[in-house]
Design a protein around this motif. Structure first.
Motif, PDB file in Angstrom:
ATOM      1  N   LEU B  11      46.932  39.072  41.420  1.00 62.50           N
ATOM      2  CA  LEU B  11      46.168  39.830  42.407  1.00 62.50           C
ATOM      3  C   LEU B  11      44.709  39.434  42.267  1.00 62.50           C
ATOM      4  O   LEU B  11      44.102  39.656  41.218  1.00 62.50           O
ATOM      5  N   THR B  13      41.017  39.933  44.124  1.00 67.78           N
ATOM      6  CA  THR B  13      40.401  40.808  45.100  1.00 67.78           C
ATOM      7  C   THR B  13      38.903  40.906  44.845  1.00 67.78           C
ATOM      8  O   THR B  13      38.418  40.558  43.774  1.00 67.78           O
ATOM      9  N   GLN B  14      38.190  41.381  45.828  1.00 63.88           N
ATOM     10  CA  GLN B  14      36.739  41.491  45.702  1.00 63.88           C
ATOM     11  C   GLN B  14      36.338  42.842  45.110  1.00 63.88           C
ATOM     12  O   GLN B  14      37.077  43.838  45.224  1.00 63.88           O
ATOM     13  N   ASN B  17      36.958  46.829  46.367  1.00 62.99           N
ATOM     14  CA  ASN B  17      38.241  47.069  47.046  1.00 62.99           C
ATOM     15  C   ASN B  17      39.104  48.059  46.270  1.00 62.99           C
ATOM     16  O   ASN B  17      38.885  48.329  45.089  1.00 62.99           O
ATOM     17  N   LYS B  19      43.155  48.684  45.239  1.00 59.30           N
ATOM     18  CA  LYS B  19      44.426  47.967  45.151  1.00 59.30           C
ATOM     19  C   LYS B  19      45.448  48.770  44.354  1.00 59.30           C
ATOM     20  O   LYS B  19      45.084  49.642  43.563  1.00 59.30           O
ATOM     21  N   LEU B 113      45.189  40.699  37.243  1.00 56.49           N
ATOM     22  CA  LEU B 113      44.213  41.150  38.233  1.00 56.49           C
ATOM     23  C   LEU B 113      42.890  40.436  37.997  1.00 56.49           C
ATOM     24  O   LEU B 113      42.355  40.454  36.888  1.00 56.49           O
ATOM     25  N   VAL B 115      39.079  40.258  39.590  1.00 57.38           N
ATOM     26  CA  VAL B 115      38.115  40.850  40.519  1.00 57.38           C
ATOM     27  C   VAL B 115      36.931  39.898  40.638  1.00 57.38           C
ATOM     28  O   VAL B 115      36.339  39.514  39.618  1.00 57.38           O
TER      29      VAL B 115
END
Lengths: 116, 116
Positions: B11, B13-14, B17, B19, B113, B115
């Motif tokens: 995953l 993501t910015q 966000n 999640k 994850l 980020v």
């Protein structure tokens, strides 16, 4: 604070040699210990466990020793193979079942590298 | 037929966000967990649920909210993601009170994850 720690972050052994991975814990109330193996990209996998009323337990090619006097346990791997290369963790649990959620407290991990 | 399965496996993501990570176990266990593994491989428990009831919540920011719709599922929702949340998150399950080897403690394969 309470902790479960490992002495060596990386251990390199020759294929066929025996490996010994050490772990120290600080809580005298700990009564159950587990060794896990974690290969790259995977979750921890159970290897062997030992309860505090024992000082030695053997599995297939693995032996765990527990010294409660000095709060130390070790994992011995006989005839180390390339497939044994992984990160090894000791983990500690305080109290058997009956609530508390079976929380495991992990040590920091030792990277075992098997050289051909 | 995986015993503990997590989705997604990766995953990215910015920051900022929200999640979710999902976990399911088909072992019939009554206790499920979320662990976080940082970049140094240190594994630490975050949450534990027993029969859908939260029983362990280890000093985790309120941005993390676990949800257990039934005892076979434990999801992790993270709001307002921060760079420091980057880690591998492991789901696990066990059977409370089972005193056979390892309490049946089984880990999923993890969700990495990142980020950015």
């Amino acid at each position: 604070g309470e902790s479960v720690g490992l002495h060596l972050p990386t251990l390199s052994v020759q294929e066929g040699d025996n490996s010994i991975i050490n772990c120290a814990y600080s809580n005298s109330a700990s009564d159950y210990f587990i060794w896990y193996k974690q290969e790259s990209g995977k979750g921890p996998q159970f290897i062997i466990d030992i309860r505090s009323n024992m000082d030695k337990r053997q599995g297939q090619r693995v032996t765990v020793l527990l010294n409660k006097t000095v709060k130390h346990l070790s994992l011995q791997i006989a005839a180390t193979q390339p497939g044994d290369s992984a990160v090894y963790f000791c983990a500690e649990k305080r109290g058997f079942g009956g609530g508390g959620g079976n929380k495991l407290t992990f040590g920091t991990g030792t990277q075992l590298k098997v050289e051909l | 037929d995986t015993a503990v399965s997590q989705t997604p496996k990766y995953l990215v993501t910015q920051m900022g966000n929200d999640k979710s990570i999902k976990c399911e176990q088909n072992l019939g266990h009554d206790t499920m967990y979320w662990y976080k593994q940082d970049s140094k491989k240190f594994l630490k428990i975050m949450f534990s649920y027993n029969n859908k009831e939260l029983i362990i919540n280890e000093t985790v920011p309120n941005r993390f909210s676990p949800k257990s719709p039934d005892k076979a599922h434990l999801n992790l929702h993270i709001n307002s993601l921060e760079l420091g949340d980057s880690a591998v998150y492991f789901c696990a399950s066990s059977q409370e009170g089972q005193v056979t080897s390892n309490y049946g403690y089984t880990f999923g394969s993890g969700t990495r994850l990142t980020v950015v």
